[in-house]
Enzyme design. Structure first.
Site, PDB file in Angstrom:
ATOM      1  N   ASP A 181      18.181  74.758  33.233  1.00 50.54           N
ATOM      2  CA  ASP A 181      17.967  76.052  33.890  1.00 50.54           C
ATOM      3  C   ASP A 181      17.469  77.068  32.860  1.00 50.54           C
ATOM      4  O   ASP A 181      17.419  76.794  31.666  1.00 50.54           O
ATOM      5  CB  ASP A 181      19.255  76.530  34.579  1.00 50.54           C
ATOM      6  CG  ASP A 181      20.391  76.795  33.595  1.00 50.54           C
ATOM      7  OD1 ASP A 181      20.473  76.069  32.583  1.00 50.54           O
ATOM      8  OD2 ASP A 181      21.192  77.731  33.808  1.00 50.54           O
ATOM      9  N   HIS A 493      16.762  66.331  34.211  1.00 48.87           N
ATOM     10  CA  HIS A 493      16.876  67.570  34.982  1.00 48.87           C
ATOM     11  C   HIS A 493      16.573  68.710  34.009  1.00 48.87           C
ATOM     12  O   HIS A 493      17.445  69.170  33.261  1.00 48.87           O
ATOM     13  CB  HIS A 493      18.293  67.711  35.558  1.00 48.87           C
ATOM     14  CG  HIS A 493      18.454  68.915  36.449  1.00 48.87           C
ATOM     15  ND1 HIS A 493      18.117  68.893  37.781  1.00 48.87           N
ATOM     16  CD2 HIS A 493      18.884  70.177  36.198  1.00 48.87           C
ATOM     17  CE1 HIS A 493      18.350  70.086  38.311  1.00 48.87           C
ATOM     18  NE2 HIS A 493      18.819  70.886  37.355  1.00 48.87           N
ATOM     19  N   ASP A 538      18.447  57.982  35.786  1.00 48.98           N
ATOM     20  CA  ASP A 538      17.342  58.698  35.158  1.00 48.98           C
ATOM     21  C   ASP A 538      16.481  59.319  36.242  1.00 48.98           C
ATOM     22  O   ASP A 538      15.372  58.880  36.512  1.00 48.98           O
ATOM     23  CB  ASP A 538      16.530  57.729  34.282  1.00 48.98           C
ATOM     24  CG  ASP A 538      15.383  58.445  33.575  1.00 48.98           C
ATOM     25  OD1 ASP A 538      15.368  59.695  33.576  1.00 48.98           O
ATOM     26  OD2 ASP A 538      14.498  57.749  33.042  1.00 48.98           O
ATOM     27  N   GLU A 547      20.848  65.983  32.814  1.00 46.84           N
ATOM     28  CA  GLU A 547      20.319  67.283  32.385  1.00 46.84           C
ATOM     29  C   GLU A 547      20.262  67.301  30.859  1.00 46.84           C
ATOM     30  O   GLU A 547      20.847  66.434  30.195  1.00 46.84           O
ATOM     31  CB  GLU A 547      21.213  68.423  32.907  1.00 46.84           C
ATOM     32  CG  GLU A 547      20.615  69.815  32.642  1.00 46.84           C
ATOM     33  CD  GLU A 547      21.223  70.940  33.483  1.00 46.84           C
ATOM     34  OE1 GLU A 547      22.077  70.663  34.342  1.00 46.84           O
ATOM     35  OE2 GLU A 547      20.829  72.108  33.257  1.00 46.84           O
TER      36      GLU A 547
HETATM   37  O1  G3I Z   1      38.511  70.730  31.438  1.00 50.90           O
HETATM   38  C1  G3I Z   1      38.650  69.688  32.417  1.00 50.90           C
HETATM   39  C2  G3I Z   1      39.611  68.623  31.902  1.00 50.90           C
HETATM   40  O2  G3I Z   1      40.890  69.197  31.758  1.00 50.90           O
HETATM   41  C3  G3I Z   1      39.649  67.464  32.916  1.00 50.90           C
HETATM   42  O3  G3I Z   1      40.422  66.437  32.390  1.00 50.90           O
HETATM   43  C4  G3I Z   1      38.241  66.950  33.162  1.00 50.90           C
HETATM   44  C5  G3I Z   1      38.215  65.857  34.215  1.00 50.90           C
HETATM   45  O4  G3I Z   1      36.906  65.527  34.560  1.00 50.90           O
HETATM   46  O5  G3I Z   1      37.414  68.002  33.595  1.00 50.90           O
HETATM   47  C6  G3I Z   1      37.289  69.065  32.678  1.00 50.90           C
HETATM   48  O6  G3I Z   1      36.457  70.033  33.213  1.00 50.90           O
HETATM   49  C7  G3I Z   1      35.085  69.770  33.212  1.00 50.90           C
HETATM   50  C8  G3I Z   1      34.398  70.866  32.420  1.00 50.90           C
HETATM   51  O7  G3I Z   1      33.019  70.705  32.499  1.00 50.90           O
HETATM   52  C9  G3I Z   1      34.805  70.871  30.951  1.00 50.90           C
HETATM   53  O8  G3I Z   1      34.306  69.788  30.269  1.00 50.90           O
HETATM   54  C10 G3I Z   1      34.596  69.746  34.647  1.00 50.90           C
HETATM   55  O9  G3I Z   1      35.105  68.623  35.321  1.00 50.90           O
HETATM   56  C11 G3I Z   1      33.079  69.694  34.685  1.00 50.90           C
HETATM   57  O10 G3I Z   1      32.627  69.852  36.020  1.00 50.90           O
HETATM   58  C12 G3I Z   1      32.497  70.804  33.821  1.00 50.90           C
HETATM   59  O11 G3I Z   1      31.126  70.612  33.752  1.00 50.90           O
HETATM   60  C13 G3I Z   1      30.365  71.667  33.196  1.00 50.90           C
HETATM   61  C14 G3I Z   1      29.270  72.048  34.185  1.00 50.90           C
HETATM   62  O12 G3I Z   1      28.421  73.008  33.599  1.00 50.90           O
HETATM   63  C15 G3I Z   1      29.825  72.621  35.485  1.00 50.90           C
HETATM   64  O13 G3I Z   1      30.577  73.751  35.272  1.00 50.90           O
HETATM   65  C16 G3I Z   1      29.761  71.146  31.895  1.00 50.90           C
HETATM   66  O14 G3I Z   1      30.772  70.956  30.914  1.00 50.90           O
HETATM   67  C17 G3I Z   1      28.724  72.142  31.383  1.00 50.90           C
HETATM   68  O15 G3I Z   1      28.046  71.541  30.292  1.00 50.90           O
HETATM   69  C18 G3I Z   1      27.736  72.506  32.483  1.00 50.90           C
HETATM   70  O16 G3I Z   1      26.899  73.493  31.988  1.00 50.90           O
HETATM   71  C19 G3I Z   1      25.735  73.787  32.742  1.00 50.90           C
HETATM   72  C20 G3I Z   1      25.773  75.283  33.013  1.00 50.90           C
HETATM   73  O17 G3I Z   1      26.832  75.583  33.893  1.00 50.90           O
HETATM   74  C21 G3I Z   1      24.442  75.786  33.583  1.00 50.90           C
HETATM   75  N1  G3I Z   1      23.342  75.349  32.768  1.00 50.90           N
HETATM   76  C22 G3I Z   1      23.265  73.914  32.602  1.00 50.90           C
HETATM   77  C23 G3I Z   1      24.515  73.387  31.926  1.00 50.90           C
HETATM   78  C24 G3I Z   1      24.435  71.899  31.645  1.00 50.90           C
HETATM   79  O18 G3I Z   1      24.587  71.113  32.778  1.00 50.90           O
HETATM   80  O1  9MR Z   2      19.590  73.348  37.765  1.00 53.80           O
HETATM   81  C1  9MR Z   2      20.972  73.626  37.797  1.00 53.80           C
HETATM   82  C2  9MR Z   2      21.641  73.036  36.567  1.00 53.80           C
HETATM   83  O2  9MR Z   2      21.154  73.669  35.402  1.00 53.80           O
HETATM   84  C3  9MR Z   2      23.143  73.151  36.663  1.00 53.80           C
HETATM   85  O3  9MR Z   2      23.764  72.416  35.634  1.00 53.80           O
HETATM   86  C4  9MR Z   2      23.625  72.627  38.005  1.00 53.80           C
HETATM   87  C5  9MR Z   2      25.121  72.799  38.208  1.00 53.80           C
HETATM   88  O4  9MR Z   2      25.498  74.121  38.140  1.00 53.80           O
HETATM   89  O5  9MR Z   2      22.957  73.258  39.055  1.00 53.80           O
HETATM   90  C6  9MR Z   2      21.563  73.062  39.051  1.00 53.80           C
HETATM   91  O6  9MR Z   2      21.009  73.740  40.108  1.00 53.80           O
HETATM   92  C7  9MR Z   2      21.140  73.136  41.370  1.00 53.80           C
HETATM   93  C8  9MR Z   2      22.206  73.888  42.162  1.00 53.80           C
HETATM   94  O7  9MR Z   2      23.483  73.775  41.595  1.00 53.80           O
HETATM   95  C9  9MR Z   2      22.244  73.368  43.595  1.00 53.80           C
HETATM   96  N1  9MR Z   2      20.935  73.417  44.221  1.00 53.80           N
HETATM   97  C10 9MR Z   2      19.899  72.695  43.462  1.00 53.80           C
HETATM   98  C11 9MR Z   2      19.774  73.214  42.071  1.00 53.80           C
HETATM   99  C12 9MR Z   2      18.682  72.486  41.302  1.00 53.80           C
HETATM  100  O8  9MR Z   2      18.746  71.111  41.458  1.00 53.80           O
END
Ligand code: G3I
Ligand code: 9MR
Length: 571
Positions: A181, A493, A538, A547
């Site tokens: 993003d 992604h 992939d 991503e």
């Molecule tokens: O902290 C809990 C842990 O206690 C538990 O045991 C575990 C079980 O799966 O989950 C852990 O939480 C996870 C958290 O990341 C911390 O690692 C969540 O399940 C997981 O959904 C969460 O994912 C994050 C995701 O955003 C959704 O919030 C990723 O780490 C994080 O890298 C990702 O970041 C996104 C940004 O929001 C938007 N931009 C892209 C980026 C990369 O995907």
């Molecule tokens: O592109 C977004 C990505 O960077 C984030 O990690 C992800 C989870 O927050 O969300 C992606 O965006 C999607 C959104 O959550 C749902 N609609 C489709 C978007 C693009 O695929």
């Protein structure tokens, strides 16, 4: 095998919808003195106990060995036998061969085996720059117009106060896009920039020589510092000059469509000041102040500006110790929300203490209760340990002893996990998660810190295995870095990779990797394989497994610097 993913816009080829049945090996390369392992799926096609390493162009045998015992590896629900060819040190291009299976992907053994990859991994940050056109001279086929100038960003209601009411405008340009993003998040920028600066502070002889081919080249600063300051300058603009508080993120209200940066023009906002943002900011700025102090001639005044910003942010955090991020109802982008700020306080206090030697910061640091966990956006305690280990000579005798003890105990645990894993990696099954590829690299970074304090070879070898894992010694049999290796992610992604009309993805980015939680179910069909270590597709739809992100590249850059510096040289 071609699989049609209904519900996604395109078709894709997932190279290994079913588990790979050939030797799995780091597809980029090894330093001559590194430990070298391949994993051999132990299936019915395996006809002998022997394996060979052959010259990739002539087929001539360069090494013969005997496979290790057959073990079950639960995360892949498969049996494997390991092939150890560490003793092969002669430079060349090779493949691993076992009877009854296709040869492995080719790989190098060479003193420079890490160089191109390290430069590519750093170059990815240039490709992620906001607010700057990428000229063909530097970006080649990935040249593009500037996107997101961010010189007129709205103050969101959640961030408003008397001096900056909702809807007022601030300027907050530069920085890197977070991931697939186009938003910019302080918490994730913190861990990322911190790790890149640490790579340079700890291994300047390696990280200081990386040449990524960026416009600033020749200005007297190493490329990695030029790159880091592109983001640091943005972070500085996220500080409210009135009170020192830091906005949590700069974002539009919804994720952009799959378009190039210049076509994503919806209004952007700075959202809510948080304690986590203030502390991660303070830590990075204090660390950066130390690092750029060595380059006063090139950036006069920068180091002291950074320290002042760090101190002001820390003060804000002390006055507002528990402001957690709460996503406003009208905002739907990444949260980077964290309920536990103990580690953020520790990291900030550590960096401020090491930079200023002010005992007041040491008093804010509860070292005895700080876990040594792999650095991640959510848990930055590992960052504190890394910096303390780097400056162990400046610590009191009891602190120094605690740092040594903690890292040693931790390394013993990881090394044990590594030795007893059927697949020779440290990663426990629970770590197959969103961004899991960066978890194993984080473990390796802690191993490296321990190795620098006490040179036990198995510690270094366990760290090497993490690099091997993300570069191809994994049951998907693919390098997780775009453009580096034989089988690599082709459909990450990542909006620019999807929208630029170039078939190859933007190179140098590591994808998140296998994640059985499949949080992208709504956009993607089920992944082709369910076991944790194979739960990956992939496909561009898969933000939960495919991503790219700035915080996932940073530990890879750090580990490449560390292993290049620490693996004994042949000379
Ligand atoms: O902290 C809990 C842990 O206690 C538990 O045991 C575990 C079980 O799966 O989950 C852990 O939480 C996870 C958290 O990341 C911390 O690692 C969540 O399940 C997981 O959904 C969460 O994912 C994050 C995701 O955003 C959704 O919030 C990723 O780490 C994080 O890298 C990702 O970041 C996104 C940004 O929001 C938007 N931009 C892209 C980026 C990369 O995907
Ligand atoms: O592109 C977004 C990505 O960077 C984030 O990690 C992800 C989870 O927050 O969300 C992606 O965006 C999607 C959104 O959550 C749902 N609609 C489709 C978007 C693009 O695929």
């Amino acid at each position: 095998m071609v699989i049609t993913l209904t519900g996604c816009s395109t078709q894709t080829t997932n190279q290994h919808a079913t588990p790979a049945m050939s030797p799995q090996v780091n597809q980029v390369g090894f330093l001559p003195q590194a430990s070298k392992w391949a994993a051999i799926p132990a299936n019915r096609t395996l006809q002998s106990d022997a394996f060979e390493v052959v010259n990739a162009s002539t087929g001539v045998t360069a090494w013969q060995g005997k496979l290790g015992p057959e073990y079950d590896w639960a995360p892949a629900e498969q049996r494997f036998r390991m092939a150890d060819f560490s003793a092969l040190k002669t430079p060349g291009r090779y493949q691993v061969r076992v009877e009854g299976q296709p040869d492995s992907a080719p790989f190098e053994i060479d003193e420079k085996a890490h160089e191109a990859l390290a430069q590519g991994v750093i170059k990815a940050y240039y490709f992620a720059r906001a607010g700057m056109p990428l000229e063909e001279k530097y970006a080649g086929a990935f040249a593009r117009e500037a996107g997101h100038p961010d010189t007129q960003v709205l103050v969101h209601a959640s961030a408003a106060d008397a001096l900056r009411p909702a809807g007022s405008l601030i300027s907050s340009p530069k920085g890197w896009y977070d991931a697939g993003d186009y938003n910019k998040y302080i918490v994730n920028s913190g861990i990322t920039t911190g790790l890149l600066l640490a790579a340079y502070e700890h291994f300047p002889e390696i990280a200081g020589t990386w040449q990524s081919g960026i416009p600033e080249e020749g200005n007297g600063l190493p490329d990695v510092l030029n790159e880091a300051s592109w983001n640091i300058d943005w972070m500085l603009s996220m500080q409210d000059p009135a009170d020192g508080g830091i906005y949590h993120k700069l974002t539009n209200l919804r994720f952009d469509g799959i378009v190039m940066p210049q076509a994503a023009t919806t209004p952007r906002y700075v959202v809510q000041k948080t304690t986590a943002a203030a502390l991660d900011f303070a830590a990075v700025m204090a660390l950066a102040s130390r690092v750029y102090a060595r380059h006063e001639a090139q950036r006069p005044g920068y180091s002291s500006q950074l320290l002042a910003a760090a101190q002001k942010a820390f003060q804000w955090a002390e006055q507002h110790p528990d402001v957690l991020y709460v996503q406003p109802v009208d905002v739907a982008t990444g949260k980077y929300d964290d309920q536990n700020l103990r580690d953020e306080f520790a990291w900030a206090a550590t960096e401020l203490f090491l930079t200023t030697q002010d005992p007041l910061y040491r008093e804010r640091l509860d070292l005895r209760n700080l876990s040594a966990t792999p650095p991640s956006w959510k848990d930055v305690s590992g960052m504190a340990w890394l910096s303390l280990a780097q400056h162990v000579d400046q610590l009191s005798a009891s602190d120094a002893a605690l740092v040594r003890q903690t890292l040693k105990t931790n390394a013993r645990r990881y090394t044990h996990q590594w030795k007893s894993s059927a697949y020779r990696i440290t990663l426990p099954p629970v770590s197959f998660t969103w961004g899991g590829n960066s978890v194993i690299l984080g473990e390796a970074i802690l191993l490296v810190a321990a190795y620098r304090l006490e040179e036990a070879r198995s510690t270094l070898d366990a760290a090497q295995s993490a690099l091997d894992y993300v570069l191809g010694r994994n049951p998907l049999d693919m390098s997780m870095v775009t453009g580096f290796g034989t089988r690599t992610p082709m459909n990450p992604h990542h909006r620019p990779s999807q929208a630029d009309g170039v078939k190859a993805p933007v190179p140098g980015f590591m994808v998140g990797g296998p994640n059985p939680n499949q949080q992208d179910k709504a956009e993607c069909p089920p992944y082709p394989s369910a076991p944790p270590a194979l739960a990956y597709v992939d496909h561009t739809c898969s933000y939960a497994s495919n991503e790219v992100a700035i915080n996932w590249n940073a530990p890879l850059a750090y580990l490449l610097a560390a292993l290049t510096a620490l693996t004994p040289s042949t000379h």
